[in-house]
Design a protein around this motif. Structure first.
Motif, mmCIF file in Angstrom:
data_model
loop_
_atom_site.group_PDB
_atom_site.id
_atom_site.type_symbol
_atom_site.label_atom_id
_atom_site.label_comp_id
_atom_site.label_asym_id
_atom_site.label_seq_id
_atom_site.Cartn_x
_atom_site.Cartn_y
_atom_site.Cartn_z
ATOM 1 N N PHE A 135 -22.863 15.175 -16.897
ATOM 2 C CA PHE A 135 -21.820 14.472 -17.658
ATOM 3 C C PHE A 135 -20.870 13.809 -16.667
ATOM 4 O O PHE A 135 -20.181 14.495 -15.909
ATOM 5 N N SER A 136 -20.856 12.487 -16.640
ATOM 6 C CA SER A 136 -19.947 11.814 -15.694
ATOM 7 C C SER A 136 -19.281 10.612 -16.359
ATOM 8 O O SER A 136 -19.166 9.537 -15.772
ATOM 9 N N VAL A 137 -18.866 10.822 -17.616
ATOM 10 C CA VAL A 137 -18.159 9.754 -18.331
ATOM 11 C C VAL A 137 -16.784 9.558 -17.688
ATOM 12 O O VAL A 137 -16.070 10.524 -17.430
ATOM 13 N N LEU A 138 -16.437 8.302 -17.433
ATOM 14 C CA LEU A 138 -15.139 7.986 -16.824
ATOM 15 C C LEU A 138 -14.188 7.442 -17.876
ATOM 16 O O LEU A 138 -14.574 6.619 -18.711
ATOM 17 N N ALA A 139 -12.950 7.905 -17.833
ATOM 18 C CA ALA A 139 -11.885 7.362 -18.690
ATOM 19 C C ALA A 139 -10.692 7.113 -17.780
ATOM 20 O O ALA A 139 -10.745 7.423 -16.587
ATOM 21 N N SER A 140 -9.623 6.565 -18.333
ATOM 22 C CA SER A 140 -8.466 6.277 -17.492
ATOM 23 C C SER A 140 -7.198 6.861 -18.085
ATOM 24 O O SER A 140 -6.996 6.843 -19.299
ATOM 25 N N GLU A 141 -6.370 7.391 -17.192
ATOM 26 C CA GLU A 141 -5.054 7.868 -17.607
ATOM 27 C C GLU A 141 -3.979 6.874 -17.176
ATOM 28 O O GLU A 141 -2.790 7.127 -17.362
ATOM 29 N N ARG A 142 -4.406 5.764 -16.552
ATOM 30 C CA ARG A 142 -3.436 4.767 -16.127
ATOM 31 C C ARG A 142 -2.945 4.046 -17.378
ATOM 32 O O ARG A 142 -3.684 3.918 -18.363
ATOM 33 N N GLY A 143 -1.766 3.570 -17.349
ATOM 34 C CA GLY A 143 -1.218 2.900 -18.531
ATOM 35 C C GLY A 143 -1.613 1.439 -18.580
ATOM 36 O O GLY A 143 -2.786 1.101 -18.709
ATOM 37 N N ALA A 144 -0.608 0.590 -18.448
ATOM 38 C CA ALA A 144 -0.826 -0.844 -18.634
ATOM 39 C C ALA A 144 -1.770 -1.438 -17.598
ATOM 40 O O ALA A 144 -2.429 -2.445 -17.869
ATOM 41 N N ASP A 145 -1.872 -0.820 -16.416
ATOM 42 C CA ASP A 145 -2.729 -1.425 -15.388
ATOM 43 C C ASP A 145 -4.125 -0.800 -15.339
ATOM 44 O O ASP A 145 -4.876 -1.013 -14.381
ATOM 45 N N ALA A 146 -4.503 -0.058 -16.376
ATOM 46 C CA ALA A 146 -5.860 0.502 -16.428
ATOM 47 C C ALA A 146 -6.884 -0.633 -16.455
ATOM 48 O O ALA A 146 -6.614 -1.721 -16.976
ATOM 49 N N VAL A 147 -8.043 -0.362 -15.878
ATOM 50 C CA VAL A 147 -9.136 -1.339 -15.927
ATOM 51 C C VAL A 147 -9.972 -1.031 -17.169
ATOM 52 O O VAL A 147 -10.575 0.037 -17.256
ATOM 53 N N CYS A 148 -9.981 -1.945 -18.127
ATOM 54 C CA CYS A 148 -10.732 -1.727 -19.372
ATOM 55 C C CYS A 148 -11.877 -2.728 -19.437
ATOM 56 O O CYS A 148 -11.634 -3.939 -19.528
ATOM 57 N N LEU A 149 -13.091 -2.241 -19.396
ATOM 58 C CA LEU A 149 -14.257 -3.127 -19.458
ATOM 59 C C LEU A 149 -14.889 -3.056 -20.842
ATOM 60 O O LEU A 149 -14.795 -2.031 -21.523
ATOM 61 N N PRO A 150 -15.562 -4.131 -21.248
ATOM 62 C CA PRO A 150 -16.236 -4.123 -22.554
ATOM 63 C C PRO A 150 -17.323 -3.053 -22.638
ATOM 64 O O PRO A 150 -17.776 -2.534 -21.625
ATOM 65 N N ASP A 151 -17.753 -2.772 -23.861
ATOM 66 C CA ASP A 151 -18.777 -1.777 -24.137
ATOM 67 C C ASP A 151 -20.075 -2.103 -23.375
ATOM 68 O O ASP A 151 -20.415 -3.263 -23.179
ATOM 69 N N TRP A 152 -20.782 -1.045 -22.966
ATOM 70 C CA TRP A 152 -22.012 -1.246 -22.180
ATOM 71 C C TRP A 152 -23.062 -2.047 -22.933
ATOM 72 O O TRP A 152 -23.864 -2.758 -22.325
ATOM 73 N N ARG A 153 -23.059 -1.959 -24.270
ATOM 74 C CA ARG A 153 -24.070 -2.735 -25.025
ATOM 75 C C ARG A 153 -23.808 -4.232 -24.881
ATOM 76 O O ARG A 153 -24.740 -5.041 -24.806
ATOM 77 N N GLU A 154 -22.527 -4.589 -24.821
ATOM 78 C CA GLU A 154 -22.167 -5.983 -24.584
ATOM 79 C C GLU A 154 -22.626 -6.396 -23.178
ATOM 80 O O GLU A 154 -23.093 -7.508 -22.950
ATOM 81 N N GLY A 155 -22.478 -5.465 -22.230
ATOM 82 C CA GLY A 155 -22.947 -5.724 -20.875
ATOM 83 C C GLY A 155 -24.443 -5.952 -20.838
ATOM 84 O O GLY A 155 -24.935 -6.845 -20.131
ATOM 85 N N LEU A 156 -25.176 -5.147 -21.610
ATOM 86 C CA LEU A 156 -26.634 -5.319 -21.651
ATOM 87 C C LEU A 156 -26.999 -6.706 -22.172
ATOM 88 O O LEU A 156 -27.884 -7.373 -21.621
ATOM 89 N N ARG A 157 -26.307 -7.126 -23.232
ATOM 90 C CA ARG A 157 -26.593 -8.469 -23.789
ATOM 91 C C ARG A 157 -26.302 -9.535 -22.728
ATOM 92 O O ARG A 157 -27.054 -10.497 -22.570
#
Ligand SMILES: NC(=O)c1ccc[n+]([C@@H]2O[C@H](COP(=O)([O-])OP(=O)(O)OC[C@H]3O[C@@H](n4cnc5c(N)ncnc54)[C@H](OP(=O)(O)O)[C@@H]3O)[C@@H](O)[C@H]2O)c1
Length: 286
Positions: A249-271
């Motif tokens: 299990f190596s799911v990454l999340a962020s505790e950073r606030g406004a400057d967190a890096v938020c990437l689109p869903d992996w399925r969108e990445g696959l497309r």
């Protein structure tokens, strides 16, 4: 911004160069031949001469299994090498964005890992990458460390392309369904790294594709989107032992606030990746 990309010949390095150029930045792309990051003097001289505003370090030993028997060589690149790039950036008064990995965590948790969670790599590769994080942080440069995971994209060997190739050759594939992580498209990550390089946020960032998946789910979705008729069956890690134990299990999340890096869903990445493969843009993604 004037940007140096080290490891520019790799999968992520190529995508970062393309994303930076697309954003209008001036890019000096340094592959391993142009700059071997294990050479501290060369790192310093090259970066001082280039006078960049920022450096994105994508150079790495990425043979996870090979690192188990060649840990010193892996650490020379991922540990000391990363430190050399950061030290060069410090002398050149440039900011550095260094790319790290989910493998710095033990991978036996049940909750997504946030930036401040205790590290504890279980593989030689993970230890070498953690050594790089420590070396970059100690080098004295303005720095951001971006941990990412399960990369796929144009211009490099990756799991998704392997599944697509095998799916075209076989009627059935068996893929492990008991490892959970965050598949990440380089076409999503690269612009985020460029934005980090151009910005001023410091410290550790988790930067992985949105959502989570097992390798089985990733393979099944990739083959389905590609229109493959290959069946994908689930199997277990125990049936596919590897020299380096992969985190369950190596799911990454962020505790950073406004400057967190938020990437689109992996399925969108696959497309995005599949569209990229079908009609590649000159210079790669995005
Ligand atoms: N791929 C993943 O799933 C994944 C997941 C999490 C984090 N990451 C991290 O993401 C970053 C980019 O990985 P990637 O997938 O793009 O790997 P990659 O395609 O293997 O790229 C790494 C590049 O670094 C180069 N390199 C190796 N040793 C070097 C040295 N001594 N000096 C300069 N360059 C050197 C390699 O050159 P050669 O090809 O000539 O050896 C290669 O071009 C790495 O920091 C990696 O740890 C990757």
């Amino acid at each position: 911004m004037r940007l140096v990309v080290t490891g520019a010949g790799g999968m992520l390095g190529g995508a970062v160069c393309a994303a930076a150029r697309a954003a209008g930045h001036e890019v000096l792309a340094l592959d391993r031949v142009a700059l071997d990051v294990t050479d501290a003097a060369a790192c310093r001289e090259r970066l001082v001469a280039a006078r960049p505003d920022a450096v994105v370090n994508c150079a790495a030993w990425t043979d996870v299994d090979g690192a188990e028997t060649e840990e010193a060589q892996a650490t020379a690149v991922n540990g000391a090498g990363a430190g050399n790039v950061a030290a060069g950036a410090a002398v050149a008064r440039a900011r550095i964005v260094h790319v790290s990995t989910d493998y710095v965590f033990p991978g036996d948790g049940r909750d997504p890992y946030v930036e401040s969670d205790a590290v504890g790599p279980r593989t030689a590769y993970g230890r070498s990458k953690l050594a790089g994080e420590v070396a970059v942080a100690a080098a004295g440069a303005d720095h951001a460390i971006a941990r990412t995971a399960w990369l796929f994209g144009a211009g490099g060997a990756n799991f998704v392309d392997t599944m697509l190739r095998l799916g075209a050759e076989r009627d059935e594939l068996r893929v492990v369904d008991d490892q959970i992580g965050c598949p990440t498209w380089t076409g999503h990550l690269a612009p985020a790294l460029v934005a980090l390089a151009a910005g001023g946020a410091r410290g550790v960032f988790h930067a992985a594709g949105g959502g989570r998946a097992t390798w089985f789910e990733l393979a099944r979705e990739a083959l389905s989107l590609a229109g493959s008729h290959c069946r994908v069956e689930s199997t277990t890690t125990a049936e596919f032992p590897r020299p380096a134990a992969r985190p369950a299990f190596s799911v990454l999340a962020s505790e950073r606030g406004a400057d967190a890096v938020c990437l689109p869903d992996w399925r969108e990445g696959l497309r995005g990746h599949l569209a990229d493969i079908r009609s590649p843009t000159p210079g790669g993604t995005p």
